[in-house]
Write a protein that holds these residues in place. Structure first.
Motif, PDB file in Angstrom:
ATOM      1  N   LYS A  49       3.971  36.171  21.297  1.00 43.95           N
ATOM      2  CA  LYS A  49       3.545  36.391  22.600  1.00 43.95           C
ATOM      3  C   LYS A  49       3.279  35.131  23.337  1.00 43.95           C
ATOM      4  O   LYS A  49       3.867  34.901  24.271  1.00 43.95           O
ATOM      5  N   LYS A  52       6.759  33.857  24.167  1.00 41.99           N
ATOM      6  CA  LYS A  52       7.475  34.388  25.365  1.00 41.99           C
ATOM      7  C   LYS A  52       6.784  34.011  26.666  1.00 41.99           C
ATOM      8  O   LYS A  52       7.518  33.976  27.764  1.00 41.99           O
ATOM      9  N   LYS A  53       5.345  33.901  26.658  1.00 39.94           N
ATOM     10  CA  LYS A  53       4.774  33.266  28.012  1.00 39.94           C
ATOM     11  C   LYS A  53       5.223  31.849  28.121  1.00 39.94           C
ATOM     12  O   LYS A  53       5.503  31.741  29.251  1.00 39.94           O
ATOM     13  N   GLY A  55       8.071  30.620  27.629  1.00 38.85           N
ATOM     14  CA  GLY A  55       9.606  30.989  28.191  1.00 38.85           C
ATOM     15  C   GLY A  55       9.490  31.539  29.407  1.00 38.85           C
ATOM     16  O   GLY A  55      10.337  30.826  30.483  1.00 38.85           O
ATOM     17  N   GLU A  56       8.632  32.383  29.844  1.00 33.22           N
ATOM     18  CA  GLU A  56       8.552  32.956  31.317  1.00 33.22           C
ATOM     19  C   GLU A  56       7.957  31.555  32.101  1.00 33.22           C
ATOM     20  O   GLU A  56       8.492  31.732  33.248  1.00 33.22           O
ATOM     21  N   ARG A  57       7.001  31.010  31.733  1.00 34.69           N
ATOM     22  CA  ARG A  57       6.574  29.916  32.762  1.00 34.69           C
ATOM     23  C   ARG A  57       7.616  28.824  32.788  1.00 34.69           C
ATOM     24  O   ARG A  57       7.965  28.321  33.719  1.00 34.69           O
ATOM     25  N   ARG A  58       8.446  28.508  31.683  1.00 35.29           N
ATOM     26  CA  ARG A  58       9.651  27.678  32.015  1.00 35.29           C
ATOM     27  C   ARG A  58      10.648  28.172  32.932  1.00 35.29           C
ATOM     28  O   ARG A  58      11.082  27.409  33.715  1.00 35.29           O
ATOM     29  N   THR A  59      10.876  29.486  32.707  1.00 41.32           N
ATOM     30  CA  THR A  59      11.981  30.171  33.721  1.00 41.32           C
ATOM     31  C   THR A  59      11.506  30.012  35.385  1.00 41.32           C
ATOM     32  O   THR A  59      12.305  29.803  35.989  1.00 41.32           O
ATOM     33  N   ASN A  60      10.245  30.291  35.343  1.00 39.60           N
ATOM     34  CA  ASN A  60       9.833  30.299  36.642  1.00 39.60           C
ATOM     35  C   ASN A  60       9.606  28.944  37.248  1.00 39.60           C
ATOM     36  O   ASN A  60       9.840  28.547  38.340  1.00 39.60           O
ATOM     37  N   LYS A  63      13.009  27.744  38.454  1.00 41.19           N
ATOM     38  CA  LYS A  63      13.580  28.466  39.649  1.00 41.19           C
ATOM     39  C   LYS A  63      12.722  27.748  41.054  1.00 41.19           C
ATOM     40  O   LYS A  63      13.416  27.682  42.007  1.00 41.19           O
TER      41      LYS A  63
END
Length: 64
Positions: A49, A52-53, A55-60, A63
């Motif tokens: 988990k 995953k978080k 990875g989401e922070r890095r993607t955001n 952007k």
């Protein structure tokens, strides 16, 4: 690779795939749900988990 490691890997994978502690108990010959519950590794789940978080922070972040 030891027999214990193979058994533990099988038990862990079976629990992850099925989520059925009674099936796990039958397959591994456990008589206690407490013992069988050790194959549902909460530390491993927390690590997945957290990754995953991140990875989401890095993607955001990328952007913006």
């Amino acid at each position: 690779m030891s027999p214990h490691k193979l058994r533990h890997t099988y038990g862990t994978n079976l629990m992850e795939q099925s989520g059925d502690i009674h099936l796990l108990m039958t397959q591994l010959g456990h008589t206690s749900t407490t013992t069988a519950a050790l194959y549902k590794n909460p530390v491993h789940e927390k690590a997945k988990k957290a990754a995953k978080k991140l990875g989401e922070r890095r993607t955001n972040y990328e952007k913006d």
